[in-house]
Design a protein around this motif. Structure first.
Motif, mmCIF file in Angstrom:
data_model
loop_
_atom_site.group_PDB
_atom_site.id
_atom_site.type_symbol
_atom_site.label_atom_id
_atom_site.label_comp_id
_atom_site.label_asym_id
_atom_site.label_seq_id
_atom_site.Cartn_x
_atom_site.Cartn_y
_atom_site.Cartn_z
ATOM 1 N N LEU A 100 0.880 -1.279 -0.068
ATOM 2 C CA LEU A 100 0.135 -0.092 -0.110
ATOM 3 C C LEU A 100 0.902 1.347 -0.056
ATOM 4 O O LEU A 100 0.523 2.426 -0.625
ATOM 5 C CB LEU A 100 -1.008 -0.038 1.323
ATOM 6 C CG LEU A 100 -2.016 -1.147 1.029
ATOM 7 C CD1 LEU A 100 -2.910 -1.003 2.619
ATOM 8 C CD2 LEU A 100 -3.025 -0.787 -0.027
ATOM 9 N N SER A 101 1.905 1.182 0.717
ATOM 10 C CA SER A 101 2.945 2.401 0.710
ATOM 11 C C SER A 101 3.449 2.644 -0.691
ATOM 12 O O SER A 101 3.681 3.688 -1.150
ATOM 13 C CB SER A 101 3.976 2.031 1.814
ATOM 14 O OG SER A 101 3.520 2.137 3.146
ATOM 15 N N GLN A 102 3.828 1.374 -1.397
ATOM 16 C CA GLN A 102 4.336 1.531 -2.510
ATOM 17 C C GLN A 102 3.159 2.221 -3.525
ATOM 18 O O GLN A 102 3.614 3.048 -4.443
ATOM 19 C CB GLN A 102 4.825 0.150 -3.302
ATOM 20 C CG GLN A 102 5.506 0.203 -4.635
ATOM 21 C CD GLN A 102 5.904 -1.053 -5.113
ATOM 22 O OE1 GLN A 102 5.932 -2.136 -4.230
ATOM 23 N NE2 GLN A 102 6.455 -0.984 -6.313
ATOM 24 N N ARG A 103 2.181 1.769 -3.404
ATOM 25 C CA ARG A 103 1.143 2.209 -4.376
ATOM 26 C C ARG A 103 0.871 3.850 -4.155
ATOM 27 O O ARG A 103 0.653 4.675 -4.871
ATOM 28 C CB ARG A 103 -0.448 1.420 -3.935
ATOM 29 C CG ARG A 103 -0.316 -0.004 -4.515
ATOM 30 C CD ARG A 103 -1.834 -0.493 -4.411
ATOM 31 N NE ARG A 103 -1.671 -1.920 -4.710
ATOM 32 C CZ ARG A 103 -2.860 -2.582 -4.458
ATOM 33 N NH1 ARG A 103 -3.882 -2.229 -3.861
ATOM 34 N NH2 ARG A 103 -2.811 -3.733 -4.935
ATOM 35 N N GLU A 106 3.557 5.620 -5.770
ATOM 36 C CA GLU A 106 3.167 5.779 -7.132
ATOM 37 C C GLU A 106 2.168 6.675 -7.584
ATOM 38 O O GLU A 106 2.163 7.435 -8.511
ATOM 39 C CB GLU A 106 2.714 4.415 -7.851
ATOM 40 C CG GLU A 106 3.930 3.410 -7.783
ATOM 41 C CD GLU A 106 3.613 1.756 -7.918
ATOM 42 O OE1 GLU A 106 2.401 1.750 -8.191
ATOM 43 O OE2 GLU A 106 4.416 0.917 -8.294
ATOM 44 N N ARG A 107 0.994 6.732 -6.557
ATOM 45 C CA ARG A 107 0.067 7.595 -6.964
ATOM 46 C C ARG A 107 0.590 9.285 -6.816
ATOM 47 O O ARG A 107 0.170 9.894 -7.552
ATOM 48 C CB ARG A 107 -1.103 7.476 -5.831
ATOM 49 C CG ARG A 107 -2.028 6.096 -6.184
ATOM 50 C CD ARG A 107 -2.504 6.062 -7.537
ATOM 51 N NE ARG A 107 -3.481 4.821 -7.458
ATOM 52 C CZ ARG A 107 -2.957 3.588 -8.066
ATOM 53 N NH1 ARG A 107 -1.901 3.554 -8.669
ATOM 54 N NH2 ARG A 107 -3.756 2.746 -8.398
ATOM 55 N N ASP A 108 1.304 9.208 -5.553
ATOM 56 C CA ASP A 108 1.983 10.355 -5.466
ATOM 57 C C ASP A 108 2.769 10.800 -6.571
ATOM 58 O O ASP A 108 2.611 12.421 -7.167
ATOM 59 C CB ASP A 108 2.738 10.492 -4.129
ATOM 60 C CG ASP A 108 1.870 10.416 -2.845
ATOM 61 O OD1 ASP A 108 0.910 10.814 -2.908
ATOM 62 O OD2 ASP A 108 2.550 10.157 -2.018
ATOM 63 N N GLN A 109 3.382 10.049 -7.157
ATOM 64 C CA GLN A 109 4.343 10.495 -8.465
ATOM 65 C C GLN A 109 3.389 10.752 -9.542
ATOM 66 O O GLN A 109 3.567 11.570 -10.253
ATOM 67 C CB GLN A 109 5.083 9.117 -8.772
ATOM 68 C CG GLN A 109 6.457 9.110 -7.792
ATOM 69 C CD GLN A 109 7.247 7.758 -8.428
ATOM 70 O OE1 GLN A 109 6.952 6.870 -9.205
ATOM 71 N NE2 GLN A 109 8.331 7.774 -7.635
ATOM 72 N N GLN A 110 2.323 10.068 -9.780
ATOM 73 C CA GLN A 110 1.444 10.233 -10.699
ATOM 74 C C GLN A 110 0.925 11.520 -10.709
ATOM 75 O O GLN A 110 0.548 12.387 -11.548
ATOM 76 C CB GLN A 110 0.171 9.157 -11.049
ATOM 77 C CG GLN A 110 0.802 7.961 -11.437
ATOM 78 C CD GLN A 110 -0.473 6.883 -11.479
ATOM 79 O OE1 GLN A 110 -1.419 6.947 -10.853
ATOM 80 N NE2 GLN A 110 0.089 5.578 -12.002
ATOM 81 N N VAL A 111 0.300 11.858 -9.239
ATOM 82 C CA VAL A 111 -0.314 13.217 -9.065
ATOM 83 C C VAL A 111 0.754 14.423 -9.360
ATOM 84 O O VAL A 111 0.427 15.347 -10.007
ATOM 85 C CB VAL A 111 -0.845 13.236 -7.620
ATOM 86 C CG1 VAL A 111 -1.264 14.693 -7.059
ATOM 87 C CG2 VAL A 111 -1.842 12.287 -7.281
ATOM 88 N N SER A 112 1.940 14.011 -8.823
ATOM 89 C CA SER A 112 2.913 15.194 -9.167
ATOM 90 C C SER A 112 3.261 15.529 -10.597
ATOM 91 O O SER A 112 3.362 16.587 -11.030
ATOM 92 C CB SER A 112 4.351 14.819 -8.653
ATOM 93 O OG SER A 112 4.248 14.553 -7.175
#
Length: 196
Positions: A100-103, A106-112
Motif C-alpha cells: 500500500l505504501s508503494q501504491r 506511485e499515486r503521489d508520483q502520478q499526481v506530481s
C-alpha cells in the motif's frame, strides 16, 4: 516484565473476536492489533512457548478436535498452538502496508506528474491568450489602417473628379469664348476674278 507480558497476554486472549474459517487455507495471518501467545498444546492450560506479533503470516499445521485451537508454524519455524479466533484468512494490514505504501508513492508520483503537466498546460494557455490578444490588437490596427487608406483613396477620387470637372469646365468655357470671338472676327472678302 514477564508478569506484565503474561497479564497482557491474558487480557488479549480474553478479548472477543470473530472466528474465521481457515480450514481450507494452507496459511493464515494473525489478526491485526493483537499480540498472541503460542502454547505447547491446544489449550490455555498448556505452557506458553512464545508469542506472535499481529499481522505476521503463519502456516497452519493442524486443528484441535473442537476447532478452537490451531497448530501453526511462524516465519521463524517455531511451532505452537493459538486460538483459532485470532487467525484470519486474508492478508493482514501489516503485510499489506509495504504494498500500500508503494501504491501511495506511485499515486503521489502520478499526481506530481499530472500537476506539472497541468501547470505546463496552464502556462501554454496563458501564452496562447496573450498571443490572441496581440493578434487582436494587430488586427484592430490593420483595420484602422485600412479605413485610413480607404478614406485617402476616396478623398483622392473626389479630388480627381473635382479636377476633371474643373478642367472640363475650363475647356468648355474656352471653347465657348473662342466661338464668340470667332463670330466677331470679320471675314475677308474674296477677290473677285471675273473676266470681262
Amino acid at each position: 516484565m514477564r508478569l506484565l507480558s503474561f497479564i497482557f497476554g491474558l487480557l488479549v486472549i480474553s478479548l472477543p473476536a470473530s472466528a474465521q474459517d481457515t480450514a481450507d487455507q494452507p496459511g493464515a495471518y494473525v489478526a491485526d492489533d493483537l499480540y498472541v501467545f503460542m502454547h505447547s498444546g491446544p489449550g490455555r492450560n498448556y505452557r506458553i512457548v512464545g508469542s506472535i506479533e499481529a499481522g505476521l503470516p503463519v502456516t497452519i499445521l493442524g486443528r484441535s478436535d473442537d476447532g478452537s485451537y490451531t497448530q501453526i508454524q511462524d516465519e521463524e519455524e517455531r511451532e505452537g498452538w493459538i486460538e483459532t479466533q485470532f487467525l484470519i484468512n486474508t492478508i493482514s494490514r501489516r503485510a499489506q502496508l509495504p504494498e500500500l505504501s508503494q501504491r501511495v508513492a506511485e499515486r503521489d508520483q502520478q499526481v506530481s506528474a499530472l500537476t506539472a503537466k497541468q501547470q505546463k498546460l496552464q502556462q501554454q494557455l496563458v501564452e496562447a491568450k496573450q498571443q490572441i490578444s496581440e493578434l487582436e490588437s494587430d488586427q484592430a490596427q490593420a483595420q484602422q489602417r485600412i479605413q485610413q487608406l480607404t478614406a485617402q483613396i476616396q478623398s483622392q477620387d473626389n479630388e480627381e473628379l473635382y479636377r476633371m470637372f474643373t478642367y472640363g469646365g475650363i475647356v468648355a468655357g474656352a471653347g465657348v469664348l473662342l466661338g464668340i470671338i470667332v463670330t466677331f472676327i470679320p471675314k475677308r472678302r474674296r477677290r473677285n476674278d471675273t473676266w470681262m
